[in-house]
Enzyme design. Structure first.
Site, mmCIF file in Angstrom:
data_model
loop_
_atom_site.group_PDB
_atom_site.id
_atom_site.type_symbol
_atom_site.label_atom_id
_atom_site.label_comp_id
_atom_site.label_asym_id
_atom_site.label_seq_id
_atom_site.Cartn_x
_atom_site.Cartn_y
_atom_site.Cartn_z
ATOM 1 N N CYS A 145 0.651 -1.345 0.011
ATOM 2 C CA CYS A 145 0.290 0.014 0.029
ATOM 3 C C CYS A 145 0.843 1.358 -0.097
ATOM 4 C CB CYS A 145 -1.011 0.018 1.210
ATOM 5 S SG CYS A 145 -0.109 0.094 2.833
ATOM 6 N N SER B 23 9.570 2.527 6.284
ATOM 7 C CA SER B 23 8.006 2.485 6.487
ATOM 8 C C SER B 23 7.253 3.543 6.920
ATOM 9 C CB SER B 23 7.673 1.216 7.226
ATOM 10 O OG SER B 23 7.983 0.138 6.695
ATOM 11 N N GLU C 61 7.665 -1.122 11.646
ATOM 12 C CA GLU C 61 6.553 -2.189 11.425
ATOM 13 C C GLU C 61 7.161 -3.572 10.860
ATOM 14 O OE1 GLU C 61 4.985 -3.176 8.440
ATOM 15 O OE2 GLU C 61 5.807 -2.009 7.090
ATOM 16 N N ALA D 227 -9.530 -9.739 2.450
ATOM 17 C CA ALA D 227 -9.082 -10.768 3.205
ATOM 18 C C ALA D 227 -7.609 -11.169 3.257
ATOM 19 C CB ALA D 227 -9.911 -12.126 2.936
#
Length: 413
Positions: A50, A105, A110, A186
Site C-alpha cells: 500500500c 516504512s 513495522e 481478506a
C-alpha cells in the site's frame, strides 16, 4: 552485471501517483515477460504494497530498464522525474535491508513489510525470475532485518496503521466495545486489522470478500460474521466503521451508492478508512455529509509520533545495515568471480586435453617418450603464456599502469 532498483513510495509521491505506478505492475507475470525479452535483465523481483512499489533487478544496463518502463502503456513518464527513485549496487542492498527492517516504512519498524518482501521473493522464485545473485542476496536481506530487530529497539512500542485508524475513528465513532465494524478484503492487512479489533473487544465485526470461503476462514479466527461482497452496501447502513484493503484495480464504492446508504442512517456519521493502493473508495465519497473518509496518506500524520520514540534505534539499525550490506556486496562479487574462475579453469583444461591427446598420438607412433613429454610441456607453456604475454606488451606500450600492476601481483613478478 549491476544491481538496480526503481521505486516509488509514500515519501516520494502522493497516493494518486503511487496508484499510477502500481497500476503499471498489476499484471506482473506479463510485465516480467516483456522485461526479460529486452535481454537487459537477468533477474527481477517486484514488491508492491500500500505504501510502495519497487522493481529490483540484476541488469546489464539500467538505462534499458528505464526505457522498458517508459514503453509500458499505462506508465506516466513524468513520474521518472518527479517521483521515482533509483538505487545501484551497494545502495540498492542498503535500501533493500532498510525496507525489510521497517526503517523506510510509514510506521517506523513495522514488521509487516518483511513478510511482504518474502512473499514477493517467493513469487519471483515461482515465476522463474530469480537467479544466483538474488538467491544469495534476498536471504541475506532477511537475515539483516532479523539482526536489526534482535539487536535494536526498532520494533518496540509499535504504532501501527490499525492503531492510527482507530485513533481517528474515535473522533466520530462510539468506543470499539460499542461499535459495529465492516472489513472489506481478506488479505494480510485486513487480517492484522481483524486481529487488533478482536483483541480490543469490538462489539461486532463483519468481513466482506469476493471469495466468501476466504471471509469464512478469517471470521472463524476472529469471531466475525462473514458476508457476501454483494451485501456490502446493505451492511453499510448498520456499521459505524469501514476499513477496506482489497487488491481491486478499480474503486468498489462510489459516491452515488454511498449517498443512498447515508440517507438511511438518520444522520449517523460513517467513518471509512481506505488502506488500499489503488484506492478502493472513490475520493468523491468523502464529499458526502456525515462521511469521514481517510486514505493511506492521511494516516501519515497519525504515525509521526512513532518516529520520535524510535530515533535512537535508527542509528543502531543503520550501522548494522552498513556492515551487512558491504559484506554481502563482497559476497556477490565473489559469486561473479567464481564464474570467471570456472570459465578460466575450463579453458585451461581444454588446452591440457588437446595437448595430451597430441602427446598420446606420438606415443602410438613409437616416438621417444622423453621427446614427447618435452614437446607436451613446451606446447602447454606456450599456450598458457601467449595471452598474458601479449597483454603485458600491450600494457607496457600504452602505459596501462593498473593492468601492469595487476599482472605483477597475479604472477608474483
Amino acid at each position: 552485471m549491476q544491481l538496480f532498483t526503481l521505486g516509488i513510495n509514500h515519501r516520494s509521491a502522493h497516493l494518486s501517483e503511487r496508484e499510477k505506478f502500481a497500476h503499471t505492475f498489476q499484471q506482473t507475470p506479463h510485465l516480467m515477460d516483456t522485461l526479460f525479452k529486452t535481454q537487459a535483465v537477468e533477474e527481477a523481483v517486484v514488491l508492491s504494497t500500500c505504501n510502495r512499489t519497487e522493481l529490483y533487478t540484476v541488469t546489464r544496463c539500467h538505462h534499458a530498464v528505464k526505457e522498458w518502463l517508459r514503453r509500458q502503456q499505462s506508465f506516466d513518464e513524468k513520474l521518472l522525474t518527479t517521483a521515482i527513485y533509483e538505487h545501484h549496487d551497494l545502495n540498492m542492498i542498503k535500501h533493500l535491508m532498510s525496507v525489510a527492517s521497517g526503517l523506510d516504512s510509514m510506521v517506523l519498524g513495522e514488521p509487516q513489510i518483511l513478510g511482504q518482501m518474502k512473499q514477493a521473493y517467493h513469487h519471483a522464485l515461482r515465476q522463474g525470475t530469480v537467479g544466483k545473485q538474488f538467491h544469495k542476496l534476498f536471504p541475506a536481506v532477511f537475515e539483516a532485518a532479523k539482526l536489526v530487530r534482535s539487536q535494536t529497539d526498532i520494533g518496540c512500542h509499535p504504532v501501527t496503521l490499525t492503531y492510527a485508524v482507530i485513533q481517528l475513528a474515535k473522533k466520530v465513532c462510539p468506543p470499539l466495545e460499542q461499535s459495529n465494524v465492516l472489513l472489506v478484503g481478506a488479505g494480510e492487512t485486513i487480517e492484522l486489522v481483524a486481529n487488533y479489533l478482536h483483541r480490543h473487544n469490538v462489539q461486532r465485526l463483519l468481513i466482506a470478500n469476493r471469495t466468501l470461503e476466504r471471509a469464512h476462514g478469517l471470521a472463524r479466527h476472529y469471531g466475525a460474521v462473514p458476508i457476501r461482497f454483494e451485501e456490502m452496501l446493505t451492511t453499510l447502513a448498520e456499521v459505524d466503521l469501514v476499513i477496506s484493503a482489497t487488491t481491486s484495480d478499480t474503486a468498489i464504492l462510489y459516491k452515488e451508492s454511498v449517498a443512498g446508504v447515508m440517507a438511511k442512517r438518520a444522520q449517523r456519521p460513517l467513518f471509512i478508512a481506505d488502506l488500499a493502493v489503488p484506492r478502493d473508495i472513490d475520493p468523491a465519497v468523502g464529499e458526502l455529509s456525515g462521511v469521514h473518509l481517510y486514505n493511506i496518506d492521511h494516516l501519515q500524520s497519525m504515525v509521526s509520533e512513532n518516529q520520535q520514540s524510535r530515533q535512537g534505534a535508527i542509528f543502531q539499525a543503520q550501522a548494522i545495515i552498513e556492515v551487512q550490506a558491504a559484506h554481502h556486496l563482497r559476497q556477490l562479487r565473489v559469486l561473479d568471480a567464481s564464474d570467471m574462475i570456472r570459465n578460466y579453469r575450463k579453458k585451461m583444461e581444454q588446452w591440457r586435453d588437446q595437448e595430451l591427446d597430441n602427446a598420446l598420438k606420438t606415443f602410438a607412433h613409437h616416438q621417444d617418450p622423453v621427446m614427447a613429454m618435452r614437446e607436451l610441456a613446451r606446447r602447454l607453456t606456450n599456450k598458457f603464456m601467449h595471452q598474458p604475454t601479449s597483454k603485458l606488451r600491450d600494457a607496457a606500450y600504452t602505459q596501462h599502469a593498473l593492468l601492469l600492476n595487476l599482472l605483477r601481483e597475479l604472477y608474483e613478478l
